[in-house]
Every structure is written in C-alpha cells, then in structure tokens.
Scaffold this active site. Structure first.
Site, PDB file in Angstrom:
ATOM      1  N   TYR A 167      13.720  80.492 -32.937  1.00 36.55           N
ATOM      2  CA  TYR A 167      14.600  79.964 -31.711  1.00 36.55           C
ATOM      3  C   TYR A 167      15.807  79.619 -32.376  1.00 36.55           C
ATOM      4  O   TYR A 167      16.922  79.821 -31.959  1.00 36.55           O
ATOM      5  CB  TYR A 167      13.621  79.148 -30.948  1.00 36.55           C
ATOM      6  CG  TYR A 167      14.491  78.290 -30.020  1.00 36.55           C
ATOM      7  CD1 TYR A 167      14.959  78.928 -28.621  1.00 36.55           C
ATOM      8  CD2 TYR A 167      14.902  77.149 -30.446  1.00 36.55           C
ATOM      9  CE1 TYR A 167      15.623  78.149 -27.865  1.00 36.55           C
ATOM     10  CE2 TYR A 167      15.560  76.285 -29.208  1.00 36.55           C
ATOM     11  CZ  TYR A 167      16.025  77.091 -27.958  1.00 36.55           C
ATOM     12  OH  TYR A 167      16.902  76.368 -27.339  1.00 36.55           O
ATOM     13  N   MET A 209      16.298  91.067 -20.460  1.00 33.36           N
ATOM     14  CA  MET A 209      17.106  91.109 -21.380  1.00 33.36           C
ATOM     15  C   MET A 209      16.497  91.679 -22.682  1.00 33.36           C
ATOM     16  O   MET A 209      17.245  91.911 -23.816  1.00 33.36           O
ATOM     17  CB  MET A 209      17.761  89.776 -21.616  1.00 33.36           C
ATOM     18  CG  MET A 209      18.602  89.336 -20.365  1.00 33.36           C
ATOM     19  SD  MET A 209      19.870  90.677 -20.145  1.00 33.36           S
ATOM     20  CE  MET A 209      20.109  90.522 -18.534  1.00 33.36           C
ATOM     21  N   HIS A 260      19.906  82.576 -20.496  1.00 37.75           N
ATOM     22  CA  HIS A 260      18.652  82.983 -20.650  1.00 37.75           C
ATOM     23  C   HIS A 260      18.067  82.921 -21.993  1.00 37.75           C
ATOM     24  O   HIS A 260      18.874  82.999 -22.981  1.00 37.75           O
ATOM     25  CB  HIS A 260      18.643  84.565 -20.539  1.00 37.75           C
ATOM     26  CG  HIS A 260      19.468  85.396 -21.097  1.00 37.75           C
ATOM     27  ND1 HIS A 260      20.883  85.450 -21.037  1.00 37.75           N
ATOM     28  CD2 HIS A 260      19.358  86.338 -22.155  1.00 37.75           C
ATOM     29  CE1 HIS A 260      21.565  86.114 -22.027  1.00 37.75           C
ATOM     30  NE2 HIS A 260      20.460  86.647 -22.457  1.00 37.75           N
ATOM     31  N   ILE A 261      16.824  82.646 -22.234  1.00 36.65           N
ATOM     32  CA  ILE A 261      16.059  82.680 -23.484  1.00 36.65           C
ATOM     33  C   ILE A 261      14.826  83.252 -23.389  1.00 36.65           C
ATOM     34  O   ILE A 261      14.156  83.277 -21.931  1.00 36.65           O
ATOM     35  CB  ILE A 261      15.701  81.373 -24.056  1.00 36.65           C
ATOM     36  CG1 ILE A 261      15.105  80.510 -23.317  1.00 36.65           C
ATOM     37  CG2 ILE A 261      17.076  80.674 -24.536  1.00 36.65           C
ATOM     38  CD1 ILE A 261      14.587  79.094 -23.669  1.00 36.65           C
ATOM     39  N   ASP A 277      13.766  67.992 -19.663  1.00 38.75           N
ATOM     40  CA  ASP A 277      12.716  67.899 -18.884  1.00 38.75           C
ATOM     41  C   ASP A 277      12.054  69.073 -18.078  1.00 38.75           C
ATOM     42  O   ASP A 277      11.682  69.057 -16.906  1.00 38.75           O
ATOM     43  CB  ASP A 277      12.417  66.750 -18.103  1.00 38.75           C
ATOM     44  CG  ASP A 277      13.367  66.626 -16.866  1.00 38.75           C
ATOM     45  OD1 ASP A 277      14.271  67.542 -16.792  1.00 38.75           O
ATOM     46  OD2 ASP A 277      13.083  65.875 -16.300  1.00 38.75           O
ATOM     47  N   THR A 278      12.528  70.510 -18.682  1.00 41.68           N
ATOM     48  CA  THR A 278      11.816  71.637 -17.857  1.00 41.68           C
ATOM     49  C   THR A 278      10.497  71.742 -18.084  1.00 41.68           C
ATOM     50  O   THR A 278       9.891  71.274 -19.225  1.00 41.68           O
ATOM     51  CB  THR A 278      12.619  72.756 -18.403  1.00 41.68           C
ATOM     52  OG1 THR A 278      12.425  73.077 -19.816  1.00 41.68           O
ATOM     53  CG2 THR A 278      14.343  72.730 -18.250  1.00 41.68           C
ATOM     54  N   THR A 314      18.203  82.090 -33.563  1.00 37.97           N
ATOM     55  CA  THR A 314      18.953  82.740 -32.465  1.00 37.97           C
ATOM     56  C   THR A 314      20.006  81.817 -31.992  1.00 37.97           C
ATOM     57  O   THR A 314      21.152  82.227 -31.754  1.00 37.97           O
ATOM     58  CB  THR A 314      18.010  83.244 -31.381  1.00 37.97           C
ATOM     59  OG1 THR A 314      17.442  81.956 -30.592  1.00 37.97           O
ATOM     60  CG2 THR A 314      16.739  84.041 -31.764  1.00 37.97           C
ATOM     61  N   LYS A 315      19.897  80.780 -31.979  1.00 36.30           N
ATOM     62  CA  LYS A 315      20.974  79.443 -31.492  1.00 36.30           C
ATOM     63  C   LYS A 315      21.902  79.295 -32.477  1.00 36.30           C
ATOM     64  O   LYS A 315      23.164  79.361 -32.165  1.00 36.30           O
ATOM     65  CB  LYS A 315      20.098  78.358 -31.058  1.00 36.30           C
ATOM     66  CG  LYS A 315      19.280  78.220 -29.677  1.00 36.30           C
ATOM     67  CD  LYS A 315      20.043  78.849 -28.617  1.00 36.30           C
ATOM     68  CE  LYS A 315      19.289  78.768 -27.493  1.00 36.30           C
ATOM     69  NZ  LYS A 315      19.894  79.213 -26.349  1.00 36.30           N
TER      70      LYS A 315
END
Length: 288
Positions: free
Chosen positions: A182, A92, A119-120, A218-219, A185-186
């Site tokens: 970050y 992206m 996606h990030i 918890d990724t 962007t959010k």
C-alpha cells in the site's frame, strides 16, 4: 543548548507554515455547477466527499465497484443539492475501465473541472508475506488506473483550467510497518503527480494538482484493519473529506489531514532513527 535552540527554531517554522497553509480561502460558490469525477465514491471518505460536493451544488459522476451502494450515494447527492449525480460501476483492476470511465464522465457532464482520484484496492494490514501477485494487482488498482484516468482527462482539464485531486497518505511520505505494498503505491502516486505538476507548469498548461496526505481516518475499513494494532486516534472522515474538497477548490498544492500529518512530514528527515523507533512503538506487535 545550541542544538536545542535550532530544534525549537525549526519547530516554530514548521508550526508557522502549518498555520499559514490552513488559512480558509475557500469560496463555496466556486463549486456551484462544477463538473466533478469522483472515484471510490461508494463508501468512506469518497462517499463523504460526494455529499460535500452535492451540498455545494456540483455536478457529479461517481464511480466504485459496487453499483447498489453507488446508486444510493447518487440519490442522496441529488437530495442534498447536486445539480446532477450519475454513477458508473467499474473495477479499476481492469485496465480498460479507466479510459471508459473518463469518456463516460465527459459524455455525461460535457467536460470536467475536477477529477478526484480516491479509489484504492483492498490490502491486508500485516507484515510483508511475499505475495507478489497481490503487489501487481494493487499497483494496477491504486497507481496505474489513476495515471490512466488522469491521462484521459488531462486534455479536457487543460481546456477548463481544472484540477486533479489525488488522495495519498502519510504512508506515501513515510514508510510504515504493515503497509509495504500500500505504501509503495502511494509513494508511486506522489512521485508521478509531483513530476506531472512540474511538467504541466513547464508546458504552460493551467491544471492544478492537489496531493492530499491523510493520517488514520475513522472509516470502517481502516478501523477494522488497525483495531488492536495501532495506538492512534482516528480522525473523522467527513472532516477529512471537507478539507480535501476545499483544498482542491482553492488549488492548494498539498492538503494535510489531520494537521499533525504536516508536522510529522516536516520533521521526518531530522532524526530518522528516532522517527522509526516512534513509528514502531505506536504498534502493538509481539513475535510468536
């Protein structure tokens, strides 16, 4: 005493709203055969969402950068019950890929009912260091590409009376340390899609937009970044993914996971100085 009564009354209202918004009106059959484009699907929350959609019998187009991982996820989706699962490897950071992805999904599914923007791009978990080039890159990946995908898909979503599901963050509602770009962007996603929602209503286009506000999940990526820095328990990715899938299917305006994120957002402007002190105190940080 009067201030305390008002505070308790306000908290009671917030808790009541949280309880009301968490009523489960989801009907699993509504996703059987649904045509879903899911970005960021190779790992983490995106991977878990793919498996939930598969169990409900959806048709899937999955995308992420890593083709080998995407292939594995697509194969498992078929085993779990997806009526269709194909993938499109795309970066992206490349502007043309967003429109190509939307066209690929339309060609393979014959239309779209759900577009899930999950996606990030990678960003370090650290204080702002002046890296403007990274800021430009991350804005393209996290924000501009989402706008482009949504724009390409909107005409078809209007035909199907479909849904846009946008994965945001508590960092998109409250500015937090270590996440400056970050968070930006959010915040941008929140502003654009909230505005777009109003415009669609004014144009009488029946496309729902669900904003998903997530706390620490918890990724593997999130845990690796925040280990030893953030004093907070992470919520399970599979449960977060299911909450998102259900919220999108019921056309909810917002999804909060875990539930405490809604409480935090509800009281964020009451005591700004105390709020920021609590935020800073939840981080392990010492100056050299």
């Amino acid at each position: 005493m009067r201030v305390m009564r008002w505070l308790l009354c306000g908290l009671a209202i917030v808790v009541g709203l949280v309880a009301f918004s968490w009523r489960d009106t989801f009907e699993p059959d509504s996703l059987s055969g649904a045509r879903v484009l899911l970005t960021g699907a190779s790992t983490g929350i995106g991977e878990q969402m793919a498996y939930h959609y598969a169990r409900f019998g959806a048709q899937l187009v999955l995308t992420a950068r890593r083709e080998a991982e995407l292939q594995k996820v697509a194969q498992r989706c078929l085993k779990l019950g997806a009526k269709k699962a194909v993938y499109y490897a795309a970066d992206m950071a490349s502007p043309p890929e967003s429109e190509k992805l939307a066209h690929f999904a339309l060609q393979n599914l014959g239309g779209l009912d759900y577009v899930v923007l999950n996606h990030i791009g990678w960003t370090p978990f650290r204080m702002w260091d002046g890296d403007v080039d990274h800021a430009r890159w991350l804005m393209q990946v996290n924000f501009i590409s989402s706008v482009a995908i949504a724009s390409a898909a909107l005409p078809d979503l209007a035909k199907s009376k479909g849904s846009l599901i946008v994965i945001s963050s508590l960092a998109g509602r409250i500015a937090m340390p270590f996440t400056s770009i970050y968070s930006a962007t959010k915040f941008a996603l929140e502003g654009f899609f909230a505005s777009l929602r109003n415009e669609l209503v004014m144009q009488k286009k029946d496309v729902s937009i669900t904003m998903c506000v997530l706390g620490l999940i918890d990724t593997e990526s999130a845990l690796n970044k925040t280990k030893g820095i953030v004093n907070q328990e992470a919520a399970p990715a599979s449960e977060a993914a299911l909450a998102i899938v259900k919220g999108g299917a019921t056309r909810a305006m917002e999804v909060f996971y875990p539930w405490t994120t809604q409480l935090i957002c509800g009281v964020r402007d009451w005591f700004p100085a105390q709020r920021d002190w609590i935020l800073r105190d939840s981080y392990n940080y010492t100056t050299n």
